[in-house]
Design a protein around this motif. Structure first.
Motif, PDB file in Angstrom:
ATOM      1  N   LEU A   1      78.202 -57.713 -80.373  1.00 17.68           N
ATOM      2  CA  LEU A   1      78.545 -59.108 -80.089  1.00 17.68           C
ATOM      3  C   LEU A   1      77.766 -60.065 -80.994  1.00 17.68           C
ATOM      4  O   LEU A   1      78.299 -61.095 -81.418  1.00 17.68           O
ATOM      5  CB  LEU A   1      78.279 -59.437 -78.626  1.00 17.68           C
ATOM      6  CG  LEU A   1      79.229 -58.788 -77.616  1.00 17.68           C
ATOM      7  CD1 LEU A   1      78.802 -59.133 -76.192  1.00 17.68           C
ATOM      8  CD2 LEU A   1      80.671 -59.237 -77.854  1.00 17.68           C
TER       9      LEU A   1
ATOM     10  N   GLU B   1      80.218 -62.277 -83.045  1.00 16.32           N
ATOM     11  CA  GLU B   1      80.470 -63.552 -82.375  1.00 16.32           C
ATOM     12  C   GLU B   1      79.256 -64.466 -82.316  1.00 16.32           C
ATOM     13  O   GLU B   1      79.347 -65.649 -82.631  1.00 16.32           O
ATOM     14  CB  GLU B   1      80.980 -63.290 -80.943  1.00 16.32           C
ATOM     15  CG  GLU B   1      82.273 -62.492 -80.883  1.00 16.32           C
ATOM     16  CD  GLU B   1      82.706 -62.221 -79.452  1.00 16.32           C
ATOM     17  OE1 GLU B   1      82.279 -62.973 -78.544  1.00 16.32           O
ATOM     18  OE2 GLU B   1      83.460 -61.245 -79.233  1.00 16.32           O
TER      19      GLU B   1
ATOM     20  N   SER C   1      79.741 -64.732 -74.417  1.00 15.70           N
ATOM     21  CA  SER C   1      80.300 -63.624 -75.198  1.00 15.70           C
ATOM     22  C   SER C   1      80.258 -62.324 -74.408  1.00 15.70           C
ATOM     23  O   SER C   1      81.196 -61.521 -74.460  1.00 15.70           O
ATOM     24  CB  SER C   1      79.525 -63.466 -76.514  1.00 15.70           C
ATOM     25  OG  SER C   1      79.713 -64.582 -77.350  1.00 15.70           O
TER      26      SER C   1
ATOM     27  N   HIS D   1      83.533 -60.270 -73.147  1.00 10.67           N
ATOM     28  CA  HIS D   1      83.645 -58.865 -73.544  1.00 10.67           C
ATOM     29  C   HIS D   1      84.034 -58.010 -72.348  1.00 10.67           C
ATOM     30  O   HIS D   1      84.926 -57.151 -72.451  1.00 10.67           O
ATOM     31  CB  HIS D   1      82.313 -58.375 -74.124  1.00 10.67           C
ATOM     32  CG  HIS D   1      82.233 -56.885 -74.252  1.00 10.67           C
ATOM     33  ND1 HIS D   1      82.768 -56.197 -75.322  1.00 10.67           N
ATOM     34  CD2 HIS D   1      81.677 -55.933 -73.432  1.00 10.67           C
ATOM     35  CE1 HIS D   1      82.562 -54.902 -75.171  1.00 10.67           C
ATOM     36  NE2 HIS D   1      81.899 -54.712 -74.045  1.00 10.67           N
TER      37      HIS D   1
END
Length: 487
Positions: free
Chosen positions: A105, A109, A46, A50
């Protein structure tokens, strides 16, 4: 600390039973690896994506990271190389920047990928008063947001060096807790916190964590790699795989489209029939029930409801629900059938899927950034309650990234107190598993709902409101951890 015998295949319930049978108190430790054990997948992915999206990651770094991951990590030297690649991405940034990225995040996510089984194990260890630790070779920017959301006080992680200018240097600060390093870190932690390792538990998925698991008296191989599965068989360690997230298929995409078509079609039909009969409210009620039934049928979702009688015991009421995904809206329609109006955040008024429907339902939209406007917007909701229409509201104000409900806001409770009606908690166990926090696709399955008894708020005072609200929130956590009808 275990003698080599034969493989021991267990279930999540077996692990829960072992924890339940353990002594209470902080002398018992519970050490959880993070990536692949508490969450499905790897948090570093993640972070890397990003940086790619924000165009602040050099293509060469991305390629090196992917190649390193594909090749696998076969020892501490491989891990140091992999860590060096990833930490270079953060060189020159401040810790505060990474903390903000990590929190965002996790919310959007990483949090939705927490295994429900891992969550329940952590909750049980906490209830037993055990010293729970997230022990990971990841950095604190990956681990600490999860620890905070899960209610875990202690973390072991890879420290990142900060230069004299207050920015990250791109290098680790000291030895990383990987392989033997993690085992050493756990032993050091146990010594400084008076934890009895022989009485303690540890959970991990990777073969590099064999030394870590071997430090405790109750190790478990969770979602084990091939190497860890072999090692667990040799040592007679319990081994199991948590239920993974379902894959999205073309059939489920088609079903999801049909779901929203059924919802809107059913609602429009019911509303039209009600208007023909001269009653907008009757039309709304018929539309909610029909739209809920058709949408759930199309999606392949059914409801397993404990305590359904409580829905009808004390209407009108303020119905609370723990918000996990957009599937919650369909569940509410199928569960309550009608005679309610929602309260929602202002942003949902323009939601492409539900905005129009929520306006038709006479939703009170709240601007969370404007306290004065929020109080004024609640006035129609109080009036509807007094007229006999129930209110539905998510007290967290937003979708929670993990099964643990976020902090409850006071609006719902002020509503009930002003209108003189009870609160009825609706506990949704797994809507986030069938449709995760930011997903657009619904997976078929059974949504489990527990309707708790109505709560009389007539004697509540403003002075004790914070304590009362936290008690209601705790009832959600307790119900999720110990589901009705399960041992």
């Amino acid at each position: 600390m275990s003698d080599p015998e034969t493989s021991t295949a267990v279930t999540a319930a077996d692990l829960m039973d072992a924890v339940a049978a353990a002594p209470e108190g902080p002398q018992v430790g519970a050490f959880f690896d993070f990536d692949g054990t508490v969450i499905a997948g790897y948090s570093v992915t993640s972070f890397m994506l990003h940086h790619v999206k924000n165009l602040d990651l050099h293509p060469r770094t991305t390629i090196d990271t992917l190649v390193s991951g594909w090749q696998g990590l076969h020892g501490e030297e491989d891990f140091r190389k992999f860590l060096g690649i990833t930490l270079r991405t953060w060189a020159g940034r401040t810790p505060e920047e990474l903390e903000k990225i990590g929190n965002r995040l996790f919310r959007d996510e990483i949090g939705p990928s927490v295994y429900p089984e891992a969550w329940r194990l952590i909750r049980l260890h906490l209830e037993k008063g055990h010293t729970v630790v997230l022990a990971s070779s990841a950095t604190r920017f990956q681990v600490e947001p999860a620890a905070k959301a899960l209610g875990v006080e202690h973390t072991i992680y890879t420290a990142v060096e900060v230069g004299e200018d207050g920015t990250l240097t791109g290098h680790p600060d000291g030895r990383s807790p990987y392989g033997e390093g993690k085992a050493a870190a756990v032993k050091e932690f146990a010594a400084s916190h008076d934890v009895d390792l022989d009485a303690s538990f540890a959970y991990s998925n990777g073969g590099e964590d064999v030394p870590f698991l071997a430090t405790v008296g109750h190790p478990a191989a969770v979602n084990p790699s091939a190497g860890l599965r072999r090692a667990a068989a040799e040592r007679a360690w319990p081994a199991l795989d948590f239920d993974g997230r379902p894959w999205t298929t073309p059939v489920e995409i088609g079903r999801t489209v049909a779901t929203f078509a059924g919802m809107m079609g059913g609602f429009a039909t019911g509303l039209g029939l009600g208007l023909l009969g001269g009653s907008r409210r009757a039309g709304l009620n018929l539309g909610i029930g029909l739209g809920g039934d058709l949408s759930l049928m199309a999606s392949g979702v059914s409801l397993d409801v404990h305590g359904a009688r409580h829905i009808w015991e004390a209407q009108p009421a303020v119905f609370l629900f723990n918000h996990q995904s957009q599937l919650d809206v369909l569940v509410l329609g199928g569960l309550l059938r009608g005679n309610f109006a929602p309260v929602a955040k202002k942003e949902l008024a323009n939601n492409v899927l539900f905005g129009g429907l929520m306006r038709l339902l006479e939703t009170a939209f709240i601007d969370r950034a404007d306290n004065a406007q929020a109080v004024k917007a609640l006035e129609p909701a109080v009036e509807r309650l007094r007229e006999g229409t129930s209110i539905v509201i998510a007290p967290e104000g937003t979708r929670s990234p993990t099964p643990t409900p976020g902090k409850f806001k006071k609006g719902a409770f002020h509503l009930a107190m002003q209108a003189g009606v009870p609160i009825v908690p609706l506990v949704f166990r797994n809507t986030g598993e069938l449709m995760s926090r930011n997903a657009m696709i619904i997976h078929p399955g059974v949504v489990q709902v527990a309707v708790l008894p109505p709560i009389d708020v007539s004697s509540w005072t403003r002075e004790e409101l914070d304590e009362r609200i936290e008690g209601v929130r705790q009832s959600y956590i307790d119900t999720l951890a110990h589901w009705p009808g399960e041992g």
